[in-house]
Design a protein around this motif. Structure first.
Motif, PDB file in Angstrom:
ATOM      1  N   PHE A 121       0.369 143.406  37.669  1.00  0.00           N
ATOM      2  CA  PHE A 121      -0.332 144.199  36.673  1.00  0.00           C
ATOM      3  C   PHE A 121      -1.809 144.354  37.018  1.00  0.00           C
ATOM      4  CE2 PHE A 121       3.149 142.137  34.291  1.00  0.00           C
ATOM      5  CZ  PHE A 121       3.767 143.261  33.761  1.00  0.00           C
ATOM      6  N   VAL A 122      -2.374 145.453  36.543  1.00  0.00           N
ATOM      7  CA  VAL A 122      -3.819 145.662  36.601  1.00  0.00           C
ATOM      8  C   VAL A 122      -4.299 146.017  35.200  1.00  0.00           C
ATOM      9  CG1 VAL A 122      -3.806 146.391  39.011  1.00  0.00           C
ATOM     10  CG2 VAL A 122      -3.581 148.106  37.194  1.00  0.00           C
ATOM     11  N   LEU A 123      -5.568 145.791  34.966  1.00  0.00           N
ATOM     12  CA  LEU A 123      -6.185 146.141  33.697  1.00  0.00           C
ATOM     13  C   LEU A 123      -6.784 147.534  33.821  1.00  0.00           C
ATOM     14  CD1 LEU A 123      -7.103 145.252  30.824  1.00  0.00           C
ATOM     15  CD2 LEU A 123      -9.202 144.386  31.914  1.00  0.00           C
ATOM     16  N   GLU A 124      -6.305 148.454  32.992  1.00  0.00           N
ATOM     17  CA  GLU A 124      -6.857 149.806  32.932  1.00  0.00           C
ATOM     18  C   GLU A 124      -7.534 149.990  31.590  1.00  0.00           C
ATOM     19  OE1 GLU A 124      -4.113 152.915  33.801  1.00  0.00           O
ATOM     20  OE2 GLU A 124      -3.998 152.393  35.929  1.00  0.00           O
ATOM     21  N   THR A 125      -8.718 150.594  31.601  1.00  0.00           N
ATOM     22  CA  THR A 125      -9.496 150.697  30.376  1.00  0.00           C
ATOM     23  C   THR A 125     -10.067 152.096  30.195  1.00  0.00           C
ATOM     24  OG1 THR A 125     -11.613 150.097  31.391  1.00  0.00           O
ATOM     25  CG2 THR A 125     -10.187 148.298  30.667  1.00  0.00           C
ATOM     26  N   ILE A 182      -2.614 146.691  30.112  1.00  0.00           N
ATOM     27  CA  ILE A 182      -2.292 145.827  31.248  1.00  0.00           C
ATOM     28  C   ILE A 182      -1.002 146.412  31.805  1.00  0.00           C
ATOM     29  CG2 ILE A 182      -1.840 143.481  32.023  1.00  0.00           C
ATOM     30  CD1 ILE A 182      -3.296 142.480  29.519  1.00  0.00           C
ATOM     31  N   ILE A 183      -1.088 147.073  32.950  1.00  0.00           N
ATOM     32  CA  ILE A 183      -0.064 148.031  33.351  1.00  0.00           C
ATOM     33  C   ILE A 183       0.370 147.843  34.802  1.00  0.00           C
ATOM     34  CG2 ILE A 183      -1.862 149.720  33.945  1.00  0.00           C
ATOM     35  CD1 ILE A 183       0.052 151.941  33.052  1.00  0.00           C
ATOM     36  N   HIS A 184       1.640 148.128  35.051  1.00  0.00           N
ATOM     37  CA  HIS A 184       2.175 148.258  36.409  1.00  0.00           C
ATOM     38  C   HIS A 184       2.679 149.684  36.574  1.00  0.00           C
ATOM     39  CE1 HIS A 184       4.282 147.279  40.164  1.00  0.00           C
ATOM     40  NE2 HIS A 184       5.214 148.091  39.703  1.00  0.00           N
ATOM     41  N   GLN A 185       2.295 150.337  37.662  1.00  0.00           N
ATOM     42  CA  GLN A 185       2.757 151.686  37.972  1.00  0.00           C
ATOM     43  C   GLN A 185       3.443 151.682  39.329  1.00  0.00           C
ATOM     44  OE1 GLN A 185      -1.270 153.438  37.244  1.00  0.00           O
ATOM     45  NE2 GLN A 185      -0.146 154.897  35.969  1.00  0.00           N
ATOM     46  N   ASP A 186       4.530 152.452  39.454  1.00  0.00           N
ATOM     47  CA  ASP A 186       5.312 152.415  40.685  1.00  0.00           C
ATOM     48  C   ASP A 186       5.958 153.773  40.929  1.00  0.00           C
ATOM     49  OD1 ASP A 186       6.542 151.292  42.970  1.00  0.00           O
ATOM     50  OD2 ASP A 186       6.899 149.418  41.881  1.00  0.00           O
ATOM     51  N   LYS A 187       6.449 153.958  42.147  1.00  0.00           N
ATOM     52  CA  LYS A 187       7.218 155.151  42.468  1.00  0.00           C
ATOM     53  C   LYS A 187       8.653 154.960  41.985  1.00  0.00           C
ATOM     54  CE  LYS A 187       8.140 153.246  47.042  1.00  0.00           C
ATOM     55  NZ  LYS A 187       7.999 153.425  48.498  1.00  0.00           N
ATOM     56  N   LEU A 188       9.517 155.919  42.277  1.00  0.00           N
ATOM     57  CA  LEU A 188      10.917 155.830  41.856  1.00  0.00           C
ATOM     58  C   LEU A 188      11.656 154.862  42.768  1.00  0.00           C
ATOM     59  CD1 LEU A 188      11.700 159.581  41.053  1.00  0.00           C
ATOM     60  CD2 LEU A 188      11.245 157.730  39.429  1.00  0.00           C
ATOM     61  N   LYS A 191      11.840 142.076  32.232  1.00  0.00           N
ATOM     62  CA  LYS A 191      11.817 140.805  31.503  1.00  0.00           C
ATOM     63  C   LYS A 191      10.773 139.861  32.092  1.00  0.00           C
ATOM     64  CE  LYS A 191      16.563 140.726  29.717  1.00  0.00           C
ATOM     65  NZ  LYS A 191      17.883 140.030  29.771  1.00  0.00           N
ATOM     66  N   ARG A 192      10.728 139.770  33.417  1.00  0.00           N
ATOM     67  CA  ARG A 192       9.723 138.898  34.042  1.00  0.00           C
ATOM     68  C   ARG A 192       8.314 139.369  33.697  1.00  0.00           C
ATOM     69  NH1 ARG A 192      13.263 139.399  38.483  1.00  0.00           N
ATOM     70  NH2 ARG A 192      11.830 140.884  39.474  1.00  0.00           N
ATOM     71  N   GLY A 193       8.123 140.659  33.752  1.00  0.00           N
ATOM     72  CA  GLY A 193       6.799 141.201  33.456  1.00  0.00           C
ATOM     73  C   GLY A 193       6.391 140.983  32.016  1.00  0.00           C
ATOM     74  N   TYR A 194       7.283 141.275  31.093  1.00  0.00           N
ATOM     75  CA  TYR A 194       6.953 141.085  29.683  1.00  0.00           C
ATOM     76  C   TYR A 194       6.708 139.609  29.353  1.00  0.00           C
ATOM     77  CZ  TYR A 194       8.376 145.934  28.776  1.00  0.00           C
ATOM     78  OH  TYR A 194       8.469 147.295  28.765  1.00  0.00           O
ATOM     79  N   GLU A 195       7.461 138.723  30.004  1.00  0.00           N
ATOM     80  CA  GLU A 195       7.236 137.298  29.758  1.00  0.00           C
ATOM     81  C   GLU A 195       5.831 136.895  30.205  1.00  0.00           C
ATOM     82  OE1 GLU A 195       9.629 133.329  29.272  1.00  0.00           O
ATOM     83  OE2 GLU A 195      10.506 134.774  30.661  1.00  0.00           O
ATOM     84  N   LEU A 234       3.314 138.831  30.129  1.00  0.00           N
ATOM     85  CA  LEU A 234       2.372 139.470  29.209  1.00  0.00           C
ATOM     86  C   LEU A 234       2.362 138.854  27.812  1.00  0.00           C
ATOM     87  CD1 LEU A 234       2.973 143.218  30.134  1.00  0.00           C
ATOM     88  CD2 LEU A 234       0.981 141.821  30.740  1.00  0.00           C
ATOM     89  N   LEU A 235       3.345 138.048  27.479  1.00  0.00           N
ATOM     90  CA  LEU A 235       3.432 137.516  26.118  1.00  0.00           C
ATOM     91  C   LEU A 235       2.180 136.744  25.675  1.00  0.00           C
ATOM     92  CD1 LEU A 235       7.180 136.459  25.809  1.00  0.00           C
ATOM     93  CD2 LEU A 235       5.940 138.047  24.311  1.00  0.00           C
ATOM     94  N   PRO A 236       1.564 135.889  26.507  1.00  0.00           N
ATOM     95  CA  PRO A 236       0.343 135.213  26.042  1.00  0.00           C
ATOM     96  C   PRO A 236      -0.789 136.192  25.720  1.00  0.00           C
ATOM     97  CG  PRO A 236       1.256 134.099  27.960  1.00  0.00           C
ATOM     98  CD  PRO A 236       1.995 135.381  27.823  1.00  0.00           C
ATOM     99  N   TYR A 237      -0.838 137.314  26.434  1.00  0.00           N
ATOM    100  CA  TYR A 237      -1.853 138.333  26.141  1.00  0.00           C
ATOM    101  C   TYR A 237      -1.521 139.018  24.810  1.00  0.00           C
ATOM    102  CZ  TYR A 237      -3.045 137.478  30.984  1.00  0.00           C
ATOM    103  OH  TYR A 237      -3.416 136.867  32.155  1.00  0.00           O
ATOM    104  N   TYR A 238      -0.262 139.330  24.625  1.00  0.00           N
ATOM    105  CA  TYR A 238       0.169 139.912  23.359  1.00  0.00           C
ATOM    106  C   TYR A 238      -0.160 138.977  22.199  1.00  0.00           C
ATOM    107  CZ  TYR A 238       3.256 141.607  19.674  1.00  0.00           C
ATOM    108  OH  TYR A 238       3.751 142.047  18.476  1.00  0.00           O
TER     109      TYR A 238
END
Length: 229
Positions: free
Chosen positions: A151-155, A181-187, A201-205, A207-211
């Motif tokens: 993830f990267v932080l975009e503002t 707090i975002i991940h961007q990818d190709k197809l 699921k791994r990504g959201y887990e 991010l949970l402390p930030y949420y």
């Protein structure tokens, strides 16, 4: 159960980009329903169940966008969206009021993450006031974000910081009026199988402390009131 998007999903997204009109859509509506909207709902349901199990007391809901644009907001564009997304969030009259988990699929790629789309100015003022009271907590979260590569932080920033940050590390949080707090990818190939479920699921887990940090901001004192600090 989500089994993956298909080549028809991608073909439909490109098709609606270049044929954004009712006649084309009606001729391909069944593909939209079965290869785009339904898989997106199934994926959203699985991730909603995952997040609801992790945070059962938060009253989370799942939303899946529809392809139809609001006729009042076409602004010269066609009547249909070329991407779909789902979100998992707390219910609110103003859907931008709370931090939100999301996933979006577009013709060129996909993205997911967590953040605020258009938080209230008061929410961001409460964030800065909370950091002022306890900078160490946000410093730990910011360092953790910097040590990973998903993830990267975009503002979206104010032209000038709203107040002075307690450290250089925390300076970005004092400039932003919204963030993701975002991940961007190709197809990538994982979109066409259940691999994307495990990836999200791994990504959201992660991010949970930030949420957890942001979702409680509404309960903080109004920093504009005397004695709020």
């Amino acid at each position: 159960m989500f089994t993956g998007f298909t080549d028809e999903t991608v073909d439909f997204m490109w098709g609606i980009r270049f044929n954004n009109e009712r006649a084309w859509f009606e001729a391909h509506k069944e593909i939209y329903l079965t290869q785009f909207y339904q898989p997106m709902r199934e994926l959203g349901d699985e991730l909603y169940d995952f997040l609801r199990e992790k945070r059962p007391d938060h009253g989370l809901i799942r939303k899946v966008t529809r392809i139809y644009r609001d006729a009042r907001r076409l602004h010269g564009r066609g009547p249909y969206k070329e991407s779909l997304w789902f979100s998992v969030e707390q219910p609110s009259e103003q859907w931008t009021a709370h931090p939100t988990f999301w996933f979006e699929l577009m013709p060129e790629g996909w993205c997911y993450g967590m953040g605020y789309y258009m938080p209230k100015a008061l929410t961001m003022a409460k964030l800065r006031a909370r950091i002022d009271r306890d900078p160490a907590a946000m410093e730990a979260l910011t360092r953790k974000l910097g040590r990973q590569q998903e993830f990267v932080l975009e503002t979206q920033d104010y032209k000038k910081p709203r107040s002075q940050a307690p450290s250089q590390l925390l300076k970005p949080w004092y400039q932003m009026k919204s963030f993701s707090i975002i991940h961007q990818d190709k197809l990538t190939d994982e979109l066409f199988s259940r691999e994307i479920v495990d990836r999200l699921k791994r990504g959201y887990e992660f991010l949970l402390p930030y949420y957890d940090y942001f979702v409680t901001l509404d309960g903080d004192p109004d920093p504009r009131e005397p004695g709020a600090e």
